[in-house]
Scaffold this active site. Structure first.
Site, PDB file in Angstrom:
ATOM      1  N   ASP A 258      -0.304  11.168 -12.979  1.00  0.00           N
ATOM      2  CA  ASP A 258      -1.737  11.414 -12.827  1.00  0.00           C
ATOM      3  C   ASP A 258      -2.025  12.796 -12.242  1.00  0.00           C
ATOM      4  OD1 ASP A 258      -0.700  10.829 -10.331  1.00  0.00           O
ATOM      5  OD2 ASP A 258      -1.881   9.030 -10.009  1.00  0.00           O
TER       6      ASP A 258
ATOM      7  N   ASN B 293      -5.120  -0.662  -2.608  1.00  0.00           N
ATOM      8  CA  ASN B 293      -5.842  -1.701  -3.360  1.00  0.00           C
ATOM      9  C   ASN B 293      -5.032  -2.196  -4.561  1.00  0.00           C
ATOM     10  OD1 ASN B 293      -5.982   0.454  -5.086  1.00  0.00           O
ATOM     11  ND2 ASN B 293      -8.216   0.672  -5.035  1.00  0.00           N
TER      12      ASN B 293
ATOM     13  N   HIS C 293      -3.434  -0.187  -6.748  1.00  0.00           N
ATOM     14  CA  HIS C 293      -3.422   0.710  -7.915  1.00  0.00           C
ATOM     15  C   HIS C 293      -2.042   1.330  -8.130  1.00  0.00           C
ATOM     16  CE1 HIS C 293      -4.961   4.315  -5.329  1.00  0.00           C
ATOM     17  NE2 HIS C 293      -3.752   4.660  -5.734  1.00  0.00           N
TER      18      HIS C 293
ATOM     19  N   GLU D 107      -7.167   1.916 -11.162  1.00  0.00           N
ATOM     20  CA  GLU D 107      -7.867   1.217 -10.094  1.00  0.00           C
ATOM     21  C   GLU D 107      -8.164  -0.235 -10.509  1.00  0.00           C
ATOM     22  OE1 GLU D 107      -8.013   2.583  -7.280  1.00  0.00           O
ATOM     23  OE2 GLU D 107      -9.188   4.425  -7.189  1.00  0.00           O
TER      24      GLU D 107
HETATM   25  C1  GLP Z   1      -2.423   7.931  -4.824  1.00  0.00           C
HETATM   26  C2  GLP Z   1      -1.653   8.220  -6.130  1.00  0.00           C
HETATM   27  C3  GLP Z   1      -0.683   7.119  -6.444  1.00  0.00           C
HETATM   28  C4  GLP Z   1       0.045   6.761  -5.168  1.00  0.00           C
HETATM   29  C5  GLP Z   1      -0.898   6.068  -4.236  1.00  0.00           C
HETATM   30  C6  GLP Z   1      -0.305   5.748  -2.877  1.00  0.00           C
HETATM   31  O1  GLP Z   1      -3.785   7.802  -5.002  1.00  0.00           O
HETATM   32  N1  GLP Z   1      -2.447   8.470  -7.280  1.00  0.00           N
HETATM   33  O2  GLP Z   1       0.201   7.540  -7.474  1.00  0.00           O
HETATM   34  O3  GLP Z   1       1.106   5.894  -5.454  1.00  0.00           O
HETATM   35  O4  GLP Z   1      -2.124   6.754  -4.120  1.00  0.00           O
HETATM   36  O5  GLP Z   1      -0.234   6.875  -2.068  1.00  0.00           O
HETATM   37  P1  GLP Z   1       0.637   6.951  -0.779  1.00  0.00           P
HETATM   38  O6  GLP Z   1       2.058   6.952  -1.240  1.00  0.00           O
HETATM   39  O7  GLP Z   1       0.243   8.224  -0.126  1.00  0.00           O
HETATM   40  O8  GLP Z   1       0.322   5.736   0.026  1.00  0.00           O
END
Ligand code: GLP
Length: 250
Positions: free
Chosen positions: A67, A136, A138, A143
């Site tokens: 992404d 959440n 995702h 989402e």
């Molecule tokens: C972000 C990314 C995801 C990631 C997630 C968790 O929004 N788009 O790919 O896995 O949130 O992030 P973190 O590892 O900082 O908790």
């Protein structure tokens, strides 16, 4: 789903890096699906160490990222282009032309998404997809929704994701409200999936991902249907799952 419980974040990162290393050693020209966020940072650091020790060669590897924020330039230090360059690509011998992150600067959303899908197809699919997990549920930026999105698409980020990711920006107003993300079908078509999770804050959602109903309201729950998923998570992230499993004998 194969579940590997680790002591802590460092242990999770070393084990995840070992699994990715095995993929690169077994198939030097593999296609790695890569993720951003704070969770994989130490995994990338371990892979860089393995490269520097001479244990890994990325010269034939291709990568494709999940992404990117819509509207952030590649040089913006909060863009996922910048994240991947500074935390991984600049420190290994992967060829920059073999790395692919959705183009957040492409104003035509349909084109940005079509281009990313075309690259996945041209590469012949993903051998191993690394995933983090949003609070959440995702994955990528898929989402919670009424349905599972198939291929790369443009999403409106939820308030909870904007809030969670605001810790990386100077203020919440600077967090982009949209992103381009691979879809659930892109992820589910990867031959192997490796999802890494740490910390107590994600314990409830991890339990839902593993034990709960498969629902687009918890996007990662679809991974229950994938034939080759490994979840590497620390004790804190698995605490609710372990308690529920004891109670229900699952
Ligand atoms: C972000 C990314 C995801 C990631 C997630 C968790 O929004 N788009 O790919 O896995 O949130 O992030 P973190 O590892 O900082 O908790």
């Amino acid at each position: 789903m194969h579940i590997i419980q680790t002591k802590d974040y460092n242990d999770m990162s070393r084990k995840a890096a070992n699994i990715i290393s095995a993929q690169v050693i077994m198939k030097p020209d593999c296609v790695l699906g890569l993720a951003t966020g704070s969770t994989p940072l130490q995994t990338y650091a371990c892979l860089i160490d393995a490269y520097k020790n001479g244990d890994l060669d990325f010269s034939k590897v291709s990568s494709i990222n999940l992404d990117e924020y819509r509207g952030l330039s590649h040089e913006n230090d909060q863009s996922y282009h910048y994240f991947m360059k500074t935390n991984f690509f600049d420190h290994i011998n992967i060829h920059p032309e073999n790395t692919h992150v959705p183009d957040g600067m492409e104003p035509d959303a349909q084109k940005a998404c079509d281009d990313h899908n075309a690259i996945i197809r041209e590469l012949g699919g993903i051998d191993l997809q690394l995933l983090g997990l949003g609070l959440n549920g995702h994955i990528g930026f898929n989402e919670p929704d009424e349905y599972f999105a198939k291929e790369t698409h443009c999403v409106d980020l939820t308030e909870s994701t904007i809030q969670a990711n605001s810790r990386f920006f100077a203020s919440i107003e600077e967090v982009p409200t949209q992103a381009y993300t691979m879809g659930i079908q892109n992820i589910m078509m990867a031959k192997k999936v490796l999802i890494i999770v740490n910390g107590e804050a994600k314990a409830d959602i991890v339990a839902k991902v593993i034990l709960g109903p498969v629902t687009p309201q918890v996007p990662a729950s679809i991974l229950q249907m994938h034939p080759d998923v490994t979840l590497v998570a620390d004790e804190a992230a698995l605490s609710v799952y372990n308690r529920l499993r004891k109670e229900t004998n699952k």
